[in-house]
Design a protein around this motif. Sequence first.
Motif, PDB file in Angstrom:
ATOM      1  N   LYS A 129      98.600 -24.507 -65.947  1.00 47.39           N
ATOM      2  CA  LYS A 129      97.136 -24.449 -64.974  1.00 47.39           C
ATOM      3  C   LYS A 129      97.062 -23.583 -63.950  1.00 47.39           C
ATOM      4  N   THR A 130      95.978 -22.529 -63.138  1.00 45.93           N
ATOM      5  CA  THR A 130      96.290 -22.302 -62.334  1.00 45.93           C
ATOM      6  C   THR A 130      95.180 -22.019 -61.560  1.00 45.93           C
ATOM      7  N   HIS A 131      95.849 -22.084 -59.854  1.00 44.35           N
ATOM      8  CA  HIS A 131      94.691 -22.422 -58.342  1.00 44.35           C
ATOM      9  C   HIS A 131      94.779 -21.658 -57.923  1.00 44.35           C
ATOM     10  N   LYS A 132      93.435 -20.481 -57.947  1.00 49.34           N
ATOM     11  CA  LYS A 132      93.117 -19.577 -56.529  1.00 49.34           C
ATOM     12  C   LYS A 132      92.987 -19.707 -55.680  1.00 49.34           C
ATOM     13  N   ILE A 133      93.707 -19.412 -53.956  1.00 51.94           N
ATOM     14  CA  ILE A 133      93.260 -19.745 -52.964  1.00 51.94           C
ATOM     15  C   ILE A 133      93.573 -18.509 -52.512  1.00 51.94           C
ATOM     16  N   ILE A 136     102.837 -18.967 -44.850  1.00 50.78           N
ATOM     17  CA  ILE A 136     101.499 -18.523 -45.045  1.00 50.78           C
ATOM     18  C   ILE A 136     100.447 -20.132 -45.612  1.00 50.78           C
ATOM     19  N   ARG A 137      99.235 -19.872 -44.212  1.00 53.33           N
ATOM     20  CA  ARG A 137      98.136 -20.828 -44.305  1.00 53.33           C
ATOM     21  C   ARG A 137      97.395 -21.207 -45.497  1.00 53.33           C
ATOM     22  N   MET A 138      97.133 -21.584 -46.019  1.00 52.66           N
ATOM     23  CA  MET A 138      95.723 -21.897 -47.108  1.00 52.66           C
ATOM     24  C   MET A 138      94.842 -22.357 -47.146  1.00 52.66           C
ATOM     25  N   ALA A 139      93.734 -21.793 -47.578  1.00 52.32           N
ATOM     26  CA  ALA A 139      92.973 -22.653 -47.712  1.00 52.32           C
ATOM     27  C   ALA A 139      91.906 -23.884 -47.390  1.00 52.32           C
ATOM     28  N   GLU A 140      93.076 -24.512 -49.079  1.00 52.72           N
ATOM     29  CA  GLU A 140      92.719 -25.660 -49.318  1.00 52.72           C
ATOM     30  C   GLU A 140      94.651 -25.812 -49.510  1.00 52.72           C
ATOM     31  N   SER A 141      94.374 -27.105 -50.625  1.00 46.78           N
ATOM     32  CA  SER A 141      95.756 -27.791 -51.290  1.00 46.78           C
ATOM     33  C   SER A 141      95.269 -27.316 -52.702  1.00 46.78           C
ATOM     34  N   VAL A 142      96.692 -27.118 -53.038  1.00 48.43           N
ATOM     35  CA  VAL A 142      97.569 -27.141 -54.616  1.00 48.43           C
ATOM     36  C   VAL A 142      96.244 -28.517 -55.073  1.00 48.43           C
ATOM     37  N   ARG A 143      95.263 -28.006 -56.079  1.00 43.18           N
ATOM     38  CA  ARG A 143      94.363 -28.587 -56.826  1.00 43.18           C
ATOM     39  C   ARG A 143      95.358 -29.860 -58.358  1.00 43.18           C
ATOM     40  N   TRP A 144      97.002 -29.383 -58.743  1.00 45.16           N
ATOM     41  CA  TRP A 144      97.087 -29.553 -59.561  1.00 45.16           C
ATOM     42  C   TRP A 144      98.222 -30.273 -59.219  1.00 45.16           C
ATOM     43  N   ILE A 145      98.809 -31.285 -60.137  1.00 42.49           N
ATOM     44  CA  ILE A 145     100.176 -31.480 -59.358  1.00 42.49           C
ATOM     45  C   ILE A 145     100.802 -31.040 -60.475  1.00 42.49           C
ATOM     46  N   GLY A 146     101.992 -31.315 -60.769  1.00 47.00           N
ATOM     47  CA  GLY A 146     102.924 -30.545 -61.223  1.00 47.00           C
ATOM     48  C   GLY A 146     104.131 -29.075 -60.592  1.00 47.00           C
ATOM     49  N   GLN A 147     104.913 -28.409 -61.890  1.00 45.17           N
ATOM     50  CA  GLN A 147     106.187 -27.694 -61.160  1.00 45.17           C
ATOM     51  C   GLN A 147     105.418 -26.125 -61.348  1.00 45.17           C
ATOM     52  N   LEU A 148     105.723 -25.787 -60.237  1.00 43.62           N
ATOM     53  CA  LEU A 148     105.126 -24.760 -59.639  1.00 43.62           C
ATOM     54  C   LEU A 148     105.582 -23.785 -60.399  1.00 43.62           C
ATOM     55  N   LYS A 149     104.690 -22.633 -61.659  1.00 45.91           N
ATOM     56  CA  LYS A 149     105.931 -21.161 -62.297  1.00 45.91           C
ATOM     57  C   LYS A 149     105.616 -19.834 -60.984  1.00 45.91           C
ATOM     58  N   THR A 150     104.922 -19.689 -60.644  1.00 44.15           N
ATOM     59  CA  THR A 150     104.818 -18.819 -59.897  1.00 44.15           C
ATOM     60  C   THR A 150     103.786 -18.251 -59.530  1.00 44.15           C
ATOM     61  N   ALA A 151     103.776 -17.223 -58.373  1.00 40.75           N
ATOM     62  CA  ALA A 151     102.803 -17.550 -57.733  1.00 40.75           C
ATOM     63  C   ALA A 151     102.177 -15.240 -57.115  1.00 40.75           C
ATOM     64  N   THR A 152     101.181 -15.871 -58.003  1.00 31.26           N
ATOM     65  CA  THR A 152     100.797 -13.803 -57.774  1.00 31.26           C
ATOM     66  C   THR A 152      99.593 -14.355 -56.285  1.00 31.26           C
ATOM     67  N   VAL A 153     100.099 -12.915 -55.705  1.00 32.79           N
ATOM     68  CA  VAL A 153      99.624 -12.896 -54.307  1.00 32.79           C
ATOM     69  C   VAL A 153      98.357 -10.835 -54.847  1.00 32.79           C
ATOM     70  N   VAL A 154      97.250 -11.141 -54.103  1.00 33.47           N
ATOM     71  CA  VAL A 154      96.379 -10.233 -54.980  1.00 33.47           C
ATOM     72  C   VAL A 154      95.628  -9.994 -53.315  1.00 33.47           C
ATOM     73  N   ARG A 197     101.172 -24.743 -46.565  1.00 39.72           N
ATOM     74  CA  ARG A 197     101.130 -23.497 -46.513  1.00 39.72           C
ATOM     75  C   ARG A 197     102.211 -23.109 -47.779  1.00 39.72           C
ATOM     76  N   LEU A 198     101.765 -21.947 -47.727  1.00 39.16           N
ATOM     77  CA  LEU A 198     102.980 -20.919 -49.243  1.00 39.16           C
ATOM     78  C   LEU A 198     104.280 -20.192 -48.507  1.00 39.16           C
ATOM     79  N   ARG A 199     105.157 -20.635 -49.099  1.00 37.52           N
ATOM     80  CA  ARG A 199     106.777 -20.827 -48.798  1.00 37.52           C
ATOM     81  C   ARG A 199     107.007 -19.134 -49.638  1.00 37.52           C
ATOM     82  N   LEU A 200     106.905 -17.705 -49.745  1.00 33.18           N
ATOM     83  CA  LEU A 200     108.074 -16.941 -50.275  1.00 33.18           C
ATOM     84  C   LEU A 200     108.908 -16.582 -50.441  1.00 33.18           C
ATOM     85  N   ASP A 201     109.568 -16.104 -51.523  1.00 31.04           N
ATOM     86  CA  ASP A 201     111.030 -15.798 -51.508  1.00 31.04           C
ATOM     87  C   ASP A 201     111.338 -15.288 -49.880  1.00 31.04           C
TER      88      ASP A 201
END
Length: 390
Positions: free
Chosen positions: A3-7, A142-160, A127-131
């Motif tokens: 599942k994907t959450h856009k923040i 990087i500060r995020m506007a909200e917390s991640v909605r889903w609980i699980g393993q983070l696979k990828t992060a796409t910044v746009v 906060r989002l920590r990139l490599d």
Amino acid sequence: MIKTHKIKLYPNATMQRAFQRLFDYRRYCYNLALETWNSMYDESLLMDDKSLRPNERKVRNELVNNKQDWQYRLSARVLQLAVHDLAQGWQNFFNPQMPNHRQPRFKSKKRSRNTFTTDRAQVLNNRLRLDRPRGCTSWYDIRMAESVRWIGQLKTATVVEEADGYYVALAVEVYESVTIKNGHVVTGVDANIARFDYRDATGYQSVSTMTAKLLRLYERITHYQRLLARKRLANPSHFRSHNYCATRAKLQRDYQKVTRIQLDLLHKFTHHLVQANDVVAIEDLDNLHMRMNKHLAKNLHRSLFGRFKEIMQYKCTWNGVKLVMVDRFYPSTQRCSQCTFVKTGADKIALEGNRLHRTGHDQYMCYQCGANMRRDQNAVENLIQYAMVN
């Protein structure tokens, strides 16, 4: 399931500059990978040797082995995932089930979307920590506007980058069991221009996809497009003035507002469908060929038939709802839901109704059993009957 959450992100000035470098680097890697891919393919044709055909591993190794010194100061995952996206694009292009997928093309700095993907991101304390790239001393979470909605393993992060700032799409692998519903509550959704018709426990309902606010935004978009076209025609060589950039920014913000309103309508409607029903039947419409009608193309595009089908497919999977894709040639509009009589020839109902029998667009009259009802209600009943049989 994933599942994907856009923040929305709020980076500081240092990370904004880092984002811009990564956007440019991702576009550079994609274009270089595409050039390498085409060169390998041409070489395989020239040598008549299929073993020289390119693939993701060969192109990635070629780019990694020939990295420049300045590339080591940027994330290595951006390069590898850009090659992966290119390989996926070629796979979709040759997939017979995706006949409309175009061939991968080079990305332009002026027209391409600013984005990059990494699979080594972390979420720590909202906060989002990139490599961190090699040799970089100033690097911040990087500060995020909200917390991640889903609980699980983070696979990828796409910044746009969008009109009002930066966003990240976090793909999370969620481990949860899905309970299949019993299938007692069945409904059908009839897709029409500017609205969706369906049936629930209280009767027939309709959801509009062209609200008054959307219509006002469409008028503003048309106005800004005309202004930009006039500026380009008045001075073709040097039209990128401050006024031009300001008008283009207004146009981009209005496009963003339209997209958000449309997605809000669709998500609320589809959520209601999957929560209140066990089986949902929708039409598998041929959106591409339907939009070839020059008189209806714009309204068909704004009616969101394709996006509605995509959202329903994954939401039904998440909630254990059975989704029935009704065949596009099924005569849901011409078939009588009371006696199963199907109109043919001159008796068929067109967009303007039936001139021979003097019936309107929204009226269905059966010439065999005499049933008289709304056209959309009849179509919804036919879809429900199709779902119960299949």
